[in-house]
Design a protein around this motif. Structure first.
Motif, PDB file in Angstrom:
ATOM      1  N   PRO A 157       5.189  -4.632  14.698  1.00 54.67           N
ATOM      2  CA  PRO A 157       6.312  -4.346  13.793  1.00 54.67           C
ATOM      3  C   PRO A 157       7.607  -5.049  14.173  1.00 54.67           C
ATOM      4  O   PRO A 157       8.384  -5.435  13.294  1.00 54.67           O
ATOM      5  N   GLU A 158       7.843  -5.253  15.479  1.00 58.14           N
ATOM      6  CA  GLU A 158       9.113  -5.848  15.891  1.00 58.14           C
ATOM      7  C   GLU A 158       9.065  -7.367  15.972  1.00 58.14           C
ATOM      8  O   GLU A 158      10.072  -8.000  16.327  1.00 58.14           O
ATOM      9  N   ASP A 159       7.955  -7.997  15.658  1.00 60.49           N
ATOM     10  CA  ASP A 159       7.853  -9.453  15.736  1.00 60.49           C
ATOM     11  C   ASP A 159       8.801 -10.107  14.737  1.00 60.49           C
ATOM     12  O   ASP A 159       8.863  -9.706  13.572  1.00 60.49           O
ATOM     13  N   PRO A 160       9.544 -11.164  15.177  1.00 61.25           N
ATOM     14  CA  PRO A 160      10.441 -11.857  14.237  1.00 61.25           C
ATOM     15  C   PRO A 160       9.677 -12.869  13.392  1.00 61.25           C
ATOM     16  O   PRO A 160       8.493 -13.139  13.606  1.00 61.25           O
ATOM     17  N   GLY A 161      10.380 -13.438  12.411  1.00 62.26           N
ATOM     18  CA  GLY A 161       9.802 -14.484  11.588  1.00 62.26           C
ATOM     19  C   GLY A 161       8.935 -13.950  10.470  1.00 62.26           C
ATOM     20  O   GLY A 161       8.767 -12.747  10.280  1.00 62.26           O
ATOM     21  N   SER A 162       8.379 -14.890   9.717  1.00 62.07           N
ATOM     22  CA  SER A 162       7.535 -14.523   8.585  1.00 62.07           C
ATOM     23  C   SER A 162       6.177 -14.038   9.067  1.00 62.07           C
ATOM     24  O   SER A 162       5.647 -14.525  10.070  1.00 62.07           O
ATOM     25  N   LYS A 163       5.618 -13.091   8.349  1.00 62.65           N
ATOM     26  CA  LYS A 163       4.328 -12.501   8.699  1.00 62.65           C
ATOM     27  C   LYS A 163       3.449 -12.475   7.457  1.00 62.65           C
ATOM     28  O   LYS A 163       3.939 -12.581   6.330  1.00 62.65           O
ATOM     29  N   PRO A 164       2.150 -12.332   7.643  1.00 58.90           N
ATOM     30  CA  PRO A 164       1.264 -12.196   6.477  1.00 58.90           C
ATOM     31  C   PRO A 164       1.656 -10.988   5.627  1.00 58.90           C
ATOM     32  O   PRO A 164       2.061  -9.949   6.149  1.00 58.90           O
ATOM     33  N   GLU A 165       1.527 -11.130   4.325  1.00 57.42           N
ATOM     34  CA  GLU A 165       1.827 -10.027   3.415  1.00 57.42           C
ATOM     35  C   GLU A 165       0.600  -9.131   3.276  1.00 57.42           C
ATOM     36  O   GLU A 165      -0.507  -9.614   3.052  1.00 57.42           O
ATOM     37  N   VAL A 166       0.793  -7.836   3.421  1.00 53.92           N
ATOM     38  CA  VAL A 166      -0.290  -6.860   3.319  1.00 53.92           C
ATOM     39  C   VAL A 166      -0.110  -6.077   2.023  1.00 53.92           C
ATOM     40  O   VAL A 166       0.992  -5.624   1.711  1.00 53.92           O
ATOM     41  N   GLU A 167      -1.202  -5.920   1.289  1.00 52.50           N
ATOM     42  CA  GLU A 167      -1.179  -5.150   0.044  1.00 52.50           C
ATOM     43  C   GLU A 167      -2.333  -4.157   0.043  1.00 52.50           C
ATOM     44  O   GLU A 167      -3.466  -4.508   0.373  1.00 52.50           O
ATOM     45  N   ILE A 168      -2.037  -2.917  -0.313  1.00 55.12           N
ATOM     46  CA  ILE A 168      -3.077  -1.914  -0.493  1.00 55.12           C
ATOM     47  C   ILE A 168      -3.024  -1.433  -1.941  1.00 55.12           C
ATOM     48  O   ILE A 168      -1.949  -1.364  -2.539  1.00 55.12           O
ATOM     49  N   SER A 169      -4.180  -1.126  -2.502  1.00 54.09           N
ATOM     50  CA  SER A 169      -4.236  -0.626  -3.872  1.00 54.09           C
ATOM     51  C   SER A 169      -5.329   0.424  -3.966  1.00 54.09           C
ATOM     52  O   SER A 169      -6.303   0.396  -3.202  1.00 54.09           O
ATOM     53  N   TRP A 170      -5.183   1.325  -4.924  1.00 54.75           N
ATOM     54  CA  TRP A 170      -6.173   2.378  -5.125  1.00 54.75           C
ATOM     55  C   TRP A 170      -6.175   2.766  -6.591  1.00 54.75           C
ATOM     56  O   TRP A 170      -5.175   2.642  -7.304  1.00 54.75           O
ATOM     57  N   LEU A 171      -7.332   3.214  -7.053  1.00 55.87           N
ATOM     58  CA  LEU A 171      -7.515   3.601  -8.452  1.00 55.87           C
ATOM     59  C   LEU A 171      -8.025   5.031  -8.486  1.00 55.87           C
ATOM     60  O   LEU A 171      -9.134   5.317  -8.037  1.00 55.87           O
ATOM     61  N   LEU A 172      -7.213   5.938  -9.021  1.00 54.70           N
ATOM     62  CA  LEU A 172      -7.605   7.330  -9.139  1.00 54.70           C
ATOM     63  C   LEU A 172      -8.481   7.523 -10.379  1.00 54.70           C
ATOM     64  O   LEU A 172      -8.396   6.744 -11.333  1.00 54.70           O
ATOM     65  N   PRO A 173      -9.335   8.557 -10.404  1.00 50.53           N
ATOM     66  CA  PRO A 173     -10.257   8.736 -11.538  1.00 50.53           C
ATOM     67  C   PRO A 173      -9.563   8.837 -12.884  1.00 50.53           C
ATOM     68  O   PRO A 173     -10.096   8.387 -13.896  1.00 50.53           O
ATOM     69  N   GLU A 174      -8.366   9.416 -12.915  1.00 48.46           N
ATOM     70  CA  GLU A 174      -7.688   9.597 -14.196  1.00 48.46           C
ATOM     71  C   GLU A 174      -6.830   8.396 -14.584  1.00 48.46           C
ATOM     72  O   GLU A 174      -6.177   8.414 -15.632  1.00 48.46           O
TER      73      GLU A 174
END
Length: 415
Positions: A157-174
């Motif tokens: 978390p404390e690393d400087p500079g650009s980092k890979p972008e992380v994305e999470i997604s989820w689909l609920l039944p409704e």
């Protein structure tokens, strides 16, 4: 509407049965106890029809919305009705089989995460749970570039500079569309992936997001680096994917024109599985542009092939080197210059003004409603709508069709 009708009918039936038992207890204690058993309940209705008829009418009334709701459900979603009738909802969530050995512990958005698909293609590492177009749960990590061999990466978390972008997604039944969250800092990531085959990486995977995302994953993963499949060291031509068709077309053109200098453009969108396909293919063969119609056929034994292909295999590279000798080195001044990075000045206006300049490039679009669409740009239709296509688990492709006024943000993901 169908769910409300089914629920309303069941509630009326339940209320009528409870009322019938109460009436039986009001008649006598023995009738009340006996009415808890269906055969004796029918006997009570026959013996005391004047008393029980109101409750029976309520039960019969409940069957009307129940039958109407089931009929609507059978018309709109027969698979869901089949699952309800066969009591599959009592068996828990079924996990689809996976081609890869993926052993992860932890959760995504507070829910258990058991991915069946994993790949690292075009610099995007993704783990998907579910075989539908929208994954039930998914993790995507956008790296700076596609690794050529092994991949080792550590992010704190404390690393400087650009980092890979992380994305999470989820689909609920409704829900009809998945929810997604992205972050470019504040997380912990450890990847130690080693080459295990022609297109497989395997190794340690650890990801910890900030507490509000309720996502912690740790374990061992295997993932594909393209959408080819191999058997005994050779490409499995029976696997249905665009990459398989691309491999078949390139091999055919190399043998047909007796040269390995074949650059094949991205194939048009296709619907898989199929038995026959007719495609217009663009290629550069020995530096010359060619536009060729190819007819693909598929057999259960051999897999995909080009109809009428009787061209012999090319001689091996070693044999060709022995006869022709070493090729002269190309002087640095003769090497082609690197093309300009089209991401630098990319915008929605540029895309609409010159769509051919961005054909088949990977893009990510966020709509005004917050939905995300990612895939390859497939042009603009006659109504001025943007078409984005995306591969589905190697089994075909689907398309997003978006109006320009719906677009809140658009990004070009490759040069």
């Amino acid at each position: 509407m169908d769910a409300l009708l089914i629920l309303g009918g069941l509630l009326l039936i339940l209320a009528g049965l409870v009322w019938l038992v109460m009436l039986a207890f009001g008649t006598s204690l023995l009738w009340g106890i006996g009415s808890l058993l269906p055969p004796i309940t029918l006997g009570y209705i026959a013996a005391h029809w004047r008393t029980a008829r109101k409750a029976v009418m309520l039960v019969a009334l409940g069957f009307i919305p129940l039958i109407v709701g089931l009929t609507l459900l059978a018309y709109s979603d027969p698979e869901r009705l089949h699952a309800i009738v066969n009591l599959e909802w009592l068996k828990g969530e079924r996990r689809e089989p996976s081609e890869l050995a993926i052993h992860l512990r932890g959760e995504l958005n507070g829910q258990p995460f058991q991915p069946q698909q994993a790949e690292l293609i075009d610099g995007v590492l993704s783990l998907r749970e579910g075989q539908d177009f929208f994954a039930r749960r998914e993790v995507s990590i956008r790296l700076a570039q596609q690794p050529e061999g092994e991949l080792r990466l550590d992010v704190l978390p404390e690393d400087p500079g650009s980092k890979p972008e992380v994305e999470i997604s989820w689909l609920l039944p409704e829900q009809e569309l998945p929810e997604a969250r992205r972050l470019a800092k504040g997380y912990t990531l450890h990847l130690d992936l080693k080459r295990q085959g022609p297109n497989v990486l395997a190794g340690a995977f650890h990801l910890v997001l900030p507490p509000q995302f309720k996502t912690t994953l740790s374990g061992e993963v295997e993932l594909f680096t393209d959408r080819l499949r191999y058997q005994d060291g050779q490409v499995d031509l029976r696997h249905d994917s665009v990459d398989t068709l691309q491999h078949v077309a390139r091999d055919y053109l190399q043998r047909r024109f007796a040269t390995r200098n074949v650059e094949l453009a991205r194939l048009p969108a296709v619907s898989l599985p199929a038995r026959e396909l007719e495609l217009e293919v663009d290629a550069r063969i020995d530096g010359n542009a060619q536009h060729l119609p190819l007819q693909f056929t598929r057999s259960d034994l051999r897999g995909w092939a080009i109809k009428g292909d009787r061209f012999p295999p090319l001689p091996s590279v070693q044999a060709k080197a022995e006869t022709a000798g070493a090729e002269p080195e190309v002087a640095p001044a003769e090497r082609p210059s690197r093309p300009a990075d089209r991401r630098l000045r990319f915008s929605l206006e540029r895309l609409l003004n010159n769509p051919n300049h961005y054909q088949n490039l990977t893009m990510r679009v966020q709509t005004q409603r917050g939905s995300l669409a990612e895939g390859r740009f497939n042009g603009i239709n006659a109504d001025g709508q943007i078409i984005i296509r995306r591969n589905i688990s190697g089994q075909g492709e689907a398309s997003f069709v978006l109006r320009p006024e719906e677009v809140a943000r658009i990004e070009l993901l490759e040069p």
